[in-house]
Design a protein around this motif. Sequence first.
Motif, PDB file in Angstrom:
ATOM      1  N   LEU A  42      67.027   9.067   1.809  1.00 34.02           N
ATOM      2  CA  LEU A  42      66.570   8.263   0.659  1.00 34.02           C
ATOM      3  C   LEU A  42      67.776   7.664  -0.062  1.00 34.02           C
ATOM      4  CD1 LEU A  42      63.782  10.399  -1.069  1.00 34.02           C
ATOM      5  CD2 LEU A  42      63.513   8.150   0.003  1.00 34.02           C
ATOM      6  N   GLN A  43      68.817   8.483  -0.218  1.00 33.84           N
ATOM      7  CA  GLN A  43      70.004   8.021  -0.960  1.00 33.84           C
ATOM      8  C   GLN A  43      70.729   6.897  -0.221  1.00 33.84           C
ATOM      9  OE1 GLN A  43      71.741  11.915  -1.356  1.00 33.84           O
ATOM     10  NE2 GLN A  43      71.063  12.143  -3.481  1.00 33.84           N
ATOM     11  N   ARG A  44      70.622   6.886   1.094  1.00 31.89           N
ATOM     12  CA  ARG A  44      71.249   5.812   1.881  1.00 31.89           C
ATOM     13  C   ARG A  44      70.567   4.466   1.599  1.00 31.89           C
ATOM     14  NH1 ARG A  44      71.038   7.988   7.620  1.00 31.89           N
ATOM     15  NH2 ARG A  44      69.411   6.433   7.945  1.00 31.89           N
ATOM     16  N   GLY A  45      69.299   4.499   1.251  1.00 27.49           N
ATOM     17  CA  GLY A  45      68.627   3.299   0.755  1.00 27.49           C
ATOM     18  C   GLY A  45      67.959   2.416   1.789  1.00 27.49           C
ATOM     19  N   GLU A  46      68.377   2.553   3.048  1.00 26.35           N
ATOM     20  CA  GLU A  46      67.935   1.621   4.091  1.00 26.35           C
ATOM     21  C   GLU A  46      66.412   1.677   4.343  1.00 26.35           C
ATOM     22  OE1 GLU A  46      69.990   3.028   7.554  1.00 26.35           O
ATOM     23  OE2 GLU A  46      68.702   1.946   8.934  1.00 26.35           O
ATOM     24  N   VAL A  47      65.849   2.882   4.365  1.00 29.29           N
ATOM     25  CA  VAL A  47      64.417   2.968   4.697  1.00 29.29           C
ATOM     26  C   VAL A  47      63.548   2.529   3.517  1.00 29.29           C
ATOM     27  CG1 VAL A  47      64.601   4.675   6.550  1.00 29.29           C
ATOM     28  CG2 VAL A  47      64.398   5.467   4.197  1.00 29.29           C
ATOM     29  N   THR A  48      64.026   2.799   2.305  1.00 30.28           N
ATOM     30  CA  THR A  48      63.278   2.336   1.129  1.00 30.28           C
ATOM     31  C   THR A  48      63.275   0.811   1.102  1.00 30.28           C
ATOM     32  OG1 THR A  48      64.057   4.293  -0.023  1.00 30.28           O
ATOM     33  CG2 THR A  48      63.024   2.589  -1.373  1.00 30.28           C
ATOM     34  N   GLN A  49      64.419   0.224   1.432  1.00 33.16           N
ATOM     35  CA  GLN A  49      64.498  -1.239   1.458  1.00 33.16           C
ATOM     36  C   GLN A  49      63.583  -1.815   2.529  1.00 33.16           C
ATOM     37  OE1 GLN A  49      65.902  -2.899  -0.992  1.00 33.16           O
ATOM     38  NE2 GLN A  49      64.870  -4.653  -0.047  1.00 33.16           N
ATOM     39  N   ALA A  50      63.522  -1.125   3.666  1.00 32.67           N
ATOM     40  CA  ALA A  50      62.640  -1.601   4.753  1.00 32.67           C
ATOM     41  C   ALA A  50      61.191  -1.613   4.291  1.00 32.67           C
ATOM     42  CB  ALA A  50      62.801  -0.708   5.985  1.00 32.67           C
ATOM     43  N   LEU A  51      60.800  -0.558   3.584  1.00 31.49           N
ATOM     44  CA  LEU A  51      59.419  -0.477   3.086  1.00 31.49           C
ATOM     45  C   LEU A  51      59.162  -1.606   2.079  1.00 31.49           C
ATOM     46  CD1 LEU A  51      57.313   1.685   3.865  1.00 31.49           C
ATOM     47  CD2 LEU A  51      57.861   2.886   1.740  1.00 31.49           C
ATOM     48  N   ALA A  52      60.141  -1.814   1.186  1.00 26.45           N
ATOM     49  CA  ALA A  52      60.006  -2.885   0.192  1.00 26.45           C
ATOM     50  C   ALA A  52      59.903  -4.240   0.883  1.00 26.45           C
ATOM     51  CB  ALA A  52      61.201  -2.855  -0.771  1.00 26.45           C
ATOM     52  N   ASP A  53      60.646  -4.427   1.968  1.00 30.04           N
ATOM     53  CA  ASP A  53      60.583  -5.702   2.698  1.00 30.04           C
ATOM     54  C   ASP A  53      59.216  -5.891   3.358  1.00 30.04           C
ATOM     55  OD1 ASP A  53      63.103  -6.271   1.860  1.00 30.04           O
ATOM     56  OD2 ASP A  53      64.100  -5.759   3.750  1.00 30.04           O
ATOM     57  N   CYS A  54      58.600  -4.781   3.766  1.00 26.74           N
ATOM     58  CA  CYS A  54      57.242  -4.881   4.348  1.00 26.74           C
ATOM     59  C   CYS A  54      56.232  -5.290   3.272  1.00 26.74           C
ATOM     60  CB  CYS A  54      56.831  -3.554   4.975  1.00 26.74           C
ATOM     61  SG  CYS A  54      57.759  -3.189   6.475  1.00 26.74           S
ATOM     62  N   VAL A  55      56.456  -4.850   2.040  1.00 32.66           N
ATOM     63  CA  VAL A  55      55.591  -5.294   0.935  1.00 32.66           C
ATOM     64  C   VAL A  55      55.807  -6.797   0.731  1.00 32.66           C
ATOM     65  CG1 VAL A  55      55.112  -5.089  -1.535  1.00 32.66           C
ATOM     66  CG2 VAL A  55      55.570  -3.028  -0.182  1.00 32.66           C
ATOM     67  N   ARG A  56      57.063  -7.197   0.719  1.00 35.96           N
ATOM     68  CA  ARG A  56      57.375  -8.618   0.491  1.00 35.96           C
ATOM     69  C   ARG A  56      56.753  -9.498   1.586  1.00 35.96           C
ATOM     70  NH1 ARG A  56      62.825  -8.205  -0.060  1.00 35.96           N
ATOM     71  NH2 ARG A  56      62.404  -7.002  -1.919  1.00 35.96           N
ATOM     72  N   SER A  57      56.726  -9.019   2.803  1.00 38.81           N
ATOM     73  CA  SER A  57      56.183  -9.853   3.892  1.00 38.81           C
ATOM     74  C   SER A  57      54.660  -9.776   3.987  1.00 38.81           C
ATOM     75  CB  SER A  57      56.806  -9.442   5.230  1.00 38.81           C
ATOM     76  OG  SER A  57      56.418  -8.125   5.551  1.00 38.81           O
ATOM     77  N   GLY A  58      54.036  -8.987   3.100  1.00 39.68           N
ATOM     78  CA  GLY A  58      52.572  -8.964   3.036  1.00 39.68           C
ATOM     79  C   GLY A  58      51.906  -8.014   4.019  1.00 39.68           C
ATOM     80  N   LYS A  59      52.705  -7.195   4.717  1.00 42.05           N
ATOM     81  CA  LYS A  59      52.108  -6.261   5.680  1.00 42.05           C
ATOM     82  C   LYS A  59      51.660  -4.968   5.011  1.00 42.05           C
ATOM     83  CE  LYS A  59      54.764  -8.185   9.415  1.00 42.05           C
ATOM     84  NZ  LYS A  59      56.023  -8.156  10.132  1.00 42.05           N
ATOM     85  N   LEU A  60      52.210  -4.744   3.849  1.00 38.18           N
ATOM     86  CA  LEU A  60      51.967  -3.506   3.111  1.00 38.18           C
ATOM     87  C   LEU A  60      51.749  -3.881   1.647  1.00 38.18           C
ATOM     88  CD1 LEU A  60      52.238  -0.390   3.455  1.00 38.18           C
ATOM     89  CD2 LEU A  60      54.668  -0.653   2.944  1.00 38.18           C
TER      90      LEU A  60
END
Length: 291
Positions: free
Chosen positions: A121-139
Motif C-alpha cells: 500500500l505504501q508503495r502506492g502503485e496498486v492504489t493508483q492502478a485502482l484509481a485509474d480503473c475508476v477514471r477509465s469507467g471500469k470501476l
Amino acid sequence: MTPRPLGQTGLTVSPIALGAMHFDGIDDEAVVSRLLHGALDLGITLIDTARGYGRSEERIGRHLAQRRHTFVLSTKFGYGVEGVPDWTYPCIVQGVERALRVMNTEVIDIGHLHSCPLHILQRGEVTQALADCVRSGKLRVAAYSGENAELAHALADDRFASVQCSLSLVDRANAAQRPALGSAAKGLLVKRALAGLAWARSQRPDDFCEGSYWDRWQQLALPDVGLPWPEVALRYAAGQPHVSSVLLGTKTLAHLQAGIDAVQRGPLPAEVLAVLDDAWGRHGRSWPGIV
Ligand SMILES: NC(=O)c1ccc[n+]([C@@H]2O[C@H](COP(=O)([O-])OP(=O)(O)OC[C@H]3O[C@@H](n4cnc5c(N)ncnc54)[C@H](OP(=O)(O)O)[C@@H]3O)[C@@H](O)[C@H]2O)c1
C-alpha cells in the motif's frame, strides 16, 4: 430493507448483503442460481465476491447478467492474474478487465484491494492502478479490504472511497479506528460479523480465524442476553456507526432471511450493549483485528 448510503459514493446498499465466499462448495448450478436470484428477491442489493472465491465471480456473471442493474457488485483484486506478478499495477488493471469478462458486466461497482499488505500500500502503485480503473469507467468505487495498520492507511487515503473489515462481538479492533471508520465519509462493509459461529462450536476449529474467534469467545464468556447469538451478532454489527452493510456468507436463503429479519429489529437494546462492552473492556482491548 431501508437502503443505506455507501459513504459518499452515491451508491446505496441493503444493510444485509450476500457474501458469495462460501458457495463454491455447491456443485449444482440450479442451487446456486436459486440462491443468487432468491437473494435479490429478498431485497438484497449488494453481492460481495473476490478473485479468490473459486467459481463465485463466474457464477454471478452466469446467473445474474439479466438482473445486473438491480444490485451493487463488489469484488476484490491484487492476485491471480495469469502471467502477471501479484500486487503490481498491471495485476490490478488486468484483474479488473478479467473480472469484467468473467462477471459478464460493463462496470464493477466496488473493487477492493484484497488484504493488500502495508508495505505494498505504501508503495502506492496498486492504489493508483485502482484509481485509474475508476477514471477509465471500469470501476465505480475504489475500496480497501483489511484490518489494523493497513486499514488505517486506507482510511487516510482519499483514493479509497469505501472499506471492508472484520467487526464482531469478538473482533472490535477496527472499530477503535474512529473517527475515520465511524464517519460517513467512506462506505463501510462488515465481514465476519458472525464471529465464526463461535457460540455453536463445542471444539476449537482448526481454521486460524475461526480458532482465534473461538478462543476469544471462551475468554469473553458472555452471559445469555436473551436473544439468539446470530441475531445479537448481526444487530451489533449493523448497528455500529455508519456501517453501510453487513456481508452475510450463507448458502441458505432461510439464513439470509433470518439475517434480514434480525437487522430489521434495529440496533441492540442498551442493556445488551452494556453487557458486550463490559466483557470487551475486561478482555478484548488488546486483541487485533483478524483478516
Ligand atoms: N475481505 C476478506 O478478506 C473477507 C474475509 C472473509 C469474509 N469476507 C466476506 O464476508 C462474507 C461473510 O463471510 P464470513 O466468513 O464472515 O461468514 P459469516 O457471514 O460470518 O458466517 C458464515 C457462516 O454462518 C452460517 N450462518 C449464516 N447465518 C446463520 C444463522 N442465522 N444461523 C446459523 N448460522 C448461520 C453460514 O452457514 P449457512 O451457509 O448454513 O447459512 C456460514 O457457515 C464472505 O462471503 C465474503 O463476502 C471477506
